[in-house]
Design an enzyme around this catalytic site. Structure first.
Site, mmCIF file in Angstrom:
data_model
loop_
_atom_site.group_PDB
_atom_site.id
_atom_site.type_symbol
_atom_site.label_atom_id
_atom_site.label_comp_id
_atom_site.label_asym_id
_atom_site.label_seq_id
_atom_site.Cartn_x
_atom_site.Cartn_y
_atom_site.Cartn_z
ATOM 1 N N THR A 152 -6.134 -6.337 11.843
ATOM 2 C CA THR A 152 -5.537 -5.692 10.672
ATOM 3 C C THR A 152 -6.274 -4.384 10.464
ATOM 4 O OG1 THR A 152 -7.097 -6.743 9.184
ATOM 5 C CG2 THR A 152 -5.039 -7.896 9.569
ATOM 6 N N GLU A 167 -0.721 -10.522 9.986
ATOM 7 C CA GLU A 167 -0.994 -11.959 9.869
ATOM 8 C C GLU A 167 0.258 -12.814 10.016
ATOM 9 O OE1 GLU A 167 -2.226 -9.594 8.021
ATOM 10 O OE2 GLU A 167 -4.234 -10.049 7.272
ATOM 11 N N LYS A 199 -2.735 -0.545 -13.494
ATOM 12 C CA LYS A 199 -2.891 -1.407 -14.671
ATOM 13 C C LYS A 199 -3.077 -0.530 -15.901
ATOM 14 C CE LYS A 199 -4.454 -5.180 -11.900
ATOM 15 N NZ LYS A 199 -5.299 -5.045 -10.711
ATOM 16 N N TRP A 211 1.462 -3.853 -15.925
ATOM 17 C CA TRP A 211 1.460 -3.344 -14.561
ATOM 18 C C TRP A 211 2.576 -2.334 -14.319
ATOM 19 C CZ3 TRP A 211 0.593 -8.200 -10.952
ATOM 20 C CH2 TRP A 211 -0.701 -8.695 -11.208
HETATM 21 P P1 ADP Z 1 -1.268 -2.311 8.945
HETATM 22 O O1 ADP Z 1 -1.749 -1.610 7.729
HETATM 23 O O2 ADP Z 1 -2.204 -2.458 10.063
HETATM 24 O O3 ADP Z 1 0.108 -1.867 9.346
HETATM 25 P P2 ADP Z 1 0.043 -4.651 8.230
HETATM 26 O O4 ADP Z 1 1.223 -4.272 9.041
HETATM 27 O O5 ADP Z 1 -0.431 -6.019 8.387
HETATM 28 O O6 ADP Z 1 -1.168 -3.772 8.490
HETATM 29 O O7 ADP Z 1 0.340 -4.304 6.724
HETATM 30 C C1 ADP Z 1 0.952 -5.243 5.938
HETATM 31 C C2 ADP Z 1 1.219 -4.708 4.560
HETATM 32 O O8 ADP Z 1 2.111 -3.607 4.592
HETATM 33 C C3 ADP Z 1 1.922 -5.724 3.698
HETATM 34 O O9 ADP Z 1 1.047 -6.657 3.166
HETATM 35 C C4 ADP Z 1 2.567 -4.833 2.647
HETATM 36 O O10 ADP Z 1 1.654 -4.476 1.628
HETATM 37 C C5 ADP Z 1 2.909 -3.599 3.418
HETATM 38 N N1 ADP Z 1 4.328 -3.615 3.774
HETATM 39 C C6 ADP Z 1 4.869 -3.959 4.938
HETATM 40 N N2 ADP Z 1 6.216 -3.820 4.899
HETATM 41 C C7 ADP Z 1 6.522 -3.386 3.668
HETATM 42 C C8 ADP Z 1 7.744 -3.051 2.988
HETATM 43 N N3 ADP Z 1 8.920 -3.102 3.585
HETATM 44 N N4 ADP Z 1 7.655 -2.651 1.712
HETATM 45 C C9 ADP Z 1 6.471 -2.565 1.077
HETATM 46 N N5 ADP Z 1 5.295 -2.844 1.659
HETATM 47 C C10 ADP Z 1 5.319 -3.260 2.932
#
Ligand code: ADP
Length: 542
Positions: A185, A330, A439, A444
């Site tokens: 990640t 994940e 916040k 929120w």
């Molecule tokens: P990286 O930052 O390495 O790309 P991830 O792909 O695991 O890591 O990131 C996941 C996060 O990206 C999610 O937990 C969420 O916060 C955000 N995310 C992914 N897709 C969307 C979406 N369509 N809309 C809003 N947030 C998103």
């Protein structure tokens, strides 16, 4: 009593075996890093993957060992995943956009033994090699003719290396729960954490992704993953495309609007997938050059929230259906995707886009819930926010080497760190990352909603909202915008545009116009960096 069905382990090599037998001449078309367009069928991808697997064995790689790839989307990179997993080792994708020190950190943490890479990254690796003691050999994805002189340890061109491999190699019959892939990640806070996919999780996740409400892949599909293989397990496409016999178009190193458009048209692509920033570049190119799509039907957008204006432009101006997806490393990574259910089938215009703006519903293999802080479920009414939690066969149960300890709650669910609503139809909407939500006076405010609205302004290219200190309300939203090329915007203009379109108390307290917004290695707005940049900023009248 047990059923009387065959035991057919869900192993990754079964995917390429199937593609080679049922779709042998279906093409993988790549923009090679060397320049020319390259074509190969699945039969030959399999043959070369077998050579790669046997060559890894000759180099002493054992099942469970990690083999890193730091590379663009090309046929060689694809083959390497099948070669690595086909002899029981683990592909470890490294994102080249990470800082060099982060690359070294994760390669060491993973204990990578071989690193496969593109010509592009040879200088980067030469500068870093001293910090990569576990790497025994560098394999460069090219042929001898293009091989640069390099001091990288035991460096060899991929073509000459697999030429010494054996096409008659027999795939390793490992346990279907054996590790197959490793992806860290991005670790915006703390050290990166390794997510370790298994053969079984990859096969099940990819099968789910082929279905019509997800990527919608079949033998007649042509898919172009703009999303890199190194970004969150390629959103399954390295597996789901060969599994379904789809033609696969690999864009190589060139992800700018003009290059992506050229491939979409020349290869008559029907489905594509990527993060909002690449679609922003593509749409800007199309608008500037007055282009249209002649074959594209479906674009999957995920990784960060797809702005409503972007969804509307794709659908209303260009006739391309947007599937808004949400997921995370994940989750292998897809957790939900925005198809339309029949109960909503008649929606049109603004009401339809209200739904499309949500991140869709969970496919089979993903269980989803929203909880309060104590782990009690919140209602699916489309209004109540909660912590988004997930469970499934392709959801992480823990991180590599036990980092982060137990990551599941008492019900066995993984807390995604996202805040979301789920409506009565099961459509989930991310309101924020838990750490990005603003916040204000105990209430929120969703930074994503404000950003979405701001980019609907005709002069705004990109927008980001962060919470900044306020003596009375604790935090208030600050909007940061990048104007479109050749346009100007003023704070007053934008705030007037936003007024009346959101609750009054959500209106940003100030707007700052900047040339550029920082992005993370996966193309997301880097809020951490943005917060740092505005650390000494004070809101007017505070
Ligand atoms: P990286 O930052 O390495 O790309 P991830 O792909 O695991 O890591 O990131 C996941 C996060 O990206 C999610 O937990 C969420 O916060 C955000 N995310 C992914 N897709 C969307 C979406 N369509 N809309 C809003 N947030 C998103």
């Amino acid at each position: 009593m047990l059923g009387l069905m065959q035991n057919w382990p869900l192993l990754i090599h079964k995917i390429i075996d199937h593609a080679a037998s049922q779709h042998p001449d279906r093409e993988v078309v790549s923009r090679s890093v060397e320049g020319p367009i390259h074509r190969i069928g699945y039969r030959d991808v399999r043959r070369r993957a077998l050579r790669c697997a046997s060559r890894l064995v000759k180099d002493g790689i054992k099942p469970g060992d990690r083999v890193a790839t730091l590379a663009w989307n090309t046929w060689r990179h694809l083959e390497s995943w099948y070669g690595i997993t086909g002899m029981g080792a683990v592909y470890h994708t490294i994102n080249p956009r990470l800082f060099p020190d982060q690359i070294a950190w994760i390669a060491n943490h993973a204990g990578d033994r071989i690193l496969m890479t593109d010509l592009t990254f040879v200088p980067l690796l030469e500068a870093l090699a001293d910090k990569l003691p576990t790497i025994e050999r560098y394999v460069i994805f090219t042929d001898d003719a293009h091989m640069p002189p390099t001091k990288l340890k035991n460096a060899v061109s991929y073509e000459s290396w697999i030429a010494e491999g054996d096409e008659d190699f027999r795939w390793a019959e490992v346990d279907e729960n054996a590790a197959a892939g490793l992806c860290y990640t991005s670790g915006t806070t703390g050290n990166p954490k390794g997510v370790l996919y298994s053969h079984r999780s990859n096969v099940l996740h990819s099968m789910a992704m082929c279905s019509p409400d997800c990527l919608g892949l079949g033998a007649r599909t042509t898919i172009l993953p703009v999303v890199p293989l190194f970004h969150a397990n390629s959103w399954s496409i390295a597996f789901s495309a060969p599994m379904s016999g789809a033609k696969l178009v690999m864009p190589g190193a060139r992800l700018d609007g003009a290059s992506v458009y050229e491939l979409l048209e020349s290869e008559q692509v029907t489905v594509t997938a990527g993060v909002p920033t690449v679609w922003m570049m593509l749409l800007q190119h199309m608008e500037k050059e007055g282009r249209r799509f002649s074959s594209l039907k479906r674009a999957v957008v995920g990784g960060s929230a797809a702005p409503r204006a972007m969804i509307e432009t794709f659908e209303s101006v260009y006739g391309v259906e947007i599937f808004h997806a949400w997921g995370m490393t994940e989750m292998s990574p897809v957790g939900s995707i925005g198809s339309i259910k029949p109960a909503l089938g008649d929606l049109k215009g603004a009401a339809l886009f209200d739904v499309k703006q949500k991140q869709g519903f969970a496919p089979f293999t993903v269980e989803m819930r929203i909880d309060d802080d104590e782990g009690n479920p919140k209602p699916w009414d489309g209004k109540t926010f909660g912590r988004l939690k997930v469970k499934g066969p392709a959801v992480a149960a823990g991180y590599f080497k036990g980092e982060g300890g137990n990551i599941l709650d008492a019900n066995g669910f993984f807390d995604t760190g996202d805040i979301a609503t789920i409506d009565e139809h099961g459509f989930m909407q991310i309101t924020d990352r838990a750490k990005d939500v603003i916040k204000s006076g105990g209430e929120w405010i969703s930074s994503i909603d404000l950003e979405n609205l701001a980019v609907a302004h005709p002069d705004v290219a990109e927008a980001a909202v962060i919470g900044v200190f306020h003596p009375k309300w604790d935090e208030r939203p600050l909007l940061i915008v990048v104007p479109k090329e050749g346009r100007e915007c003023t704070a007053k203009d934008i705030l007037t545009f936003m007024e009346g379109r959101i609750a009054k108390w959500w209106l940003p307290d100030d707007v700052q116009v900047v040339k550029e917004i920082p992005h993370t290695a996966t193309g997301k707005i880097n809020k951490l960096k943005l917060r740092e940049a505005f650390k000494i900023y004070r809101l007017p009248n505070t």
